[in-house]
Write a protein that holds these residues in place. Structure first.
Motif, PDB file in Angstrom:
ATOM      1  N   TYR A  37      56.756 -35.617  43.402  1.00 14.45           N
ATOM      2  CA  TYR A  37      56.654 -36.229  42.076  1.00 14.45           C
ATOM      3  C   TYR A  37      55.708 -35.387  41.229  1.00 14.45           C
ATOM      4  O   TYR A  37      54.752 -34.816  41.755  1.00 14.45           O
ATOM      5  N   VAL A  39      53.988 -35.132  36.931  1.00 11.82           N
ATOM      6  CA  VAL A  39      53.874 -35.621  35.554  1.00 11.82           C
ATOM      7  C   VAL A  39      53.716 -34.408  34.647  1.00 11.82           C
ATOM      8  O   VAL A  39      52.885 -33.538  34.903  1.00 11.82           O
ATOM      9  N   PHE A  80      58.097 -37.206  35.666  1.00 15.33           N
ATOM     10  CA  PHE A  80      57.719 -38.265  34.736  1.00 15.33           C
ATOM     11  C   PHE A  80      57.045 -37.627  33.527  1.00 15.33           C
ATOM     12  O   PHE A  80      56.308 -36.657  33.655  1.00 15.33           O
ATOM     13  N   ASN A  82      54.303 -37.618  30.508  1.00 14.76           N
ATOM     14  CA  ASN A  82      52.960 -38.127  30.317  1.00 14.76           C
ATOM     15  C   ASN A  82      52.987 -39.415  29.501  1.00 14.76           C
ATOM     16  O   ASN A  82      52.118 -40.269  29.630  1.00 14.76           O
ATOM     17  N   GLU A  83      54.024 -39.605  28.695  1.00 10.88           N
ATOM     18  CA  GLU A  83      54.146 -40.795  27.866  1.00 10.88           C
ATOM     19  C   GLU A  83      54.575 -42.013  28.676  1.00 10.88           C
ATOM     20  O   GLU A  83      54.491 -43.138  28.196  1.00 10.88           O
ATOM     21  N   GLN A  84      55.031 -41.824  29.910  1.00 11.17           N
ATOM     22  CA  GLN A  84      55.404 -42.919  30.787  1.00 11.17           C
ATOM     23  C   GLN A  84      54.199 -43.450  31.559  1.00 11.17           C
ATOM     24  O   GLN A  84      54.266 -44.540  32.120  1.00 11.17           O
ATOM     25  N   ILE A  85      53.144 -42.674  31.635  1.00  7.35           N
ATOM     26  CA  ILE A  85      51.975 -43.023  32.435  1.00  7.35           C
ATOM     27  C   ILE A  85      50.917 -43.669  31.529  1.00  7.35           C
ATOM     28  O   ILE A  85      50.567 -43.119  30.496  1.00  7.35           O
ATOM     29  N   ARG A  86      50.431 -44.786  31.939  1.00  7.08           N
ATOM     30  CA  ARG A  86      49.386 -45.473  31.151  1.00  7.08           C
ATOM     31  C   ARG A  86      48.087 -45.453  31.909  1.00  7.08           C
ATOM     32  O   ARG A  86      47.990 -45.502  33.044  1.00  7.08           O
TER      33      ARG A  86
END
Length: 86
Positions: A37, A39, A80, A82-86
């Motif tokens: 995986y 990011v 993924f 970076n906009e998917q990770i909070r």
């Protein structure tokens, strides 16, 4: 990235080979480390996961993948934005 796409800098010079060298270096590291995986920064011509700048240098965004993410996807690495990770 399609087989015929090119990355041009703001002066119209083809910089695709530089992006490919970087992408294959990332792939080498990912495979060596067993990466499953990753990011990446969306919108980048190298790292865009879902969107990239259209190349007009006007800030316009279009759907597409960056060079590095396109190559990593071929090796089944889940990506993924970076906009998917909070």
């Amino acid at each position: 990235m399609s087989g015929h796409a090119k990355i041009l800098n703001e002066w119209g010079e083809d910089v695709t080979p530089h992006f490919l060298i970087g992408a294959f270096k990332v792939l080498d590291i990912a495979l060596r480390e067993g990466t499953r995986y990753a990011v990446f920064k969306d919108k980048s011509p190298s790292c865009g996961v879902y969107r990239i700048y259209d190349g007009s240098f006007t800030g316009k965004i279009c759907e597409g993948r960056g060079v590095t993410t396109a190559i990593l996807r071929k090796y089944s690495i889940s990506l993924f934005s970076n906009e998917q990770i909070r």
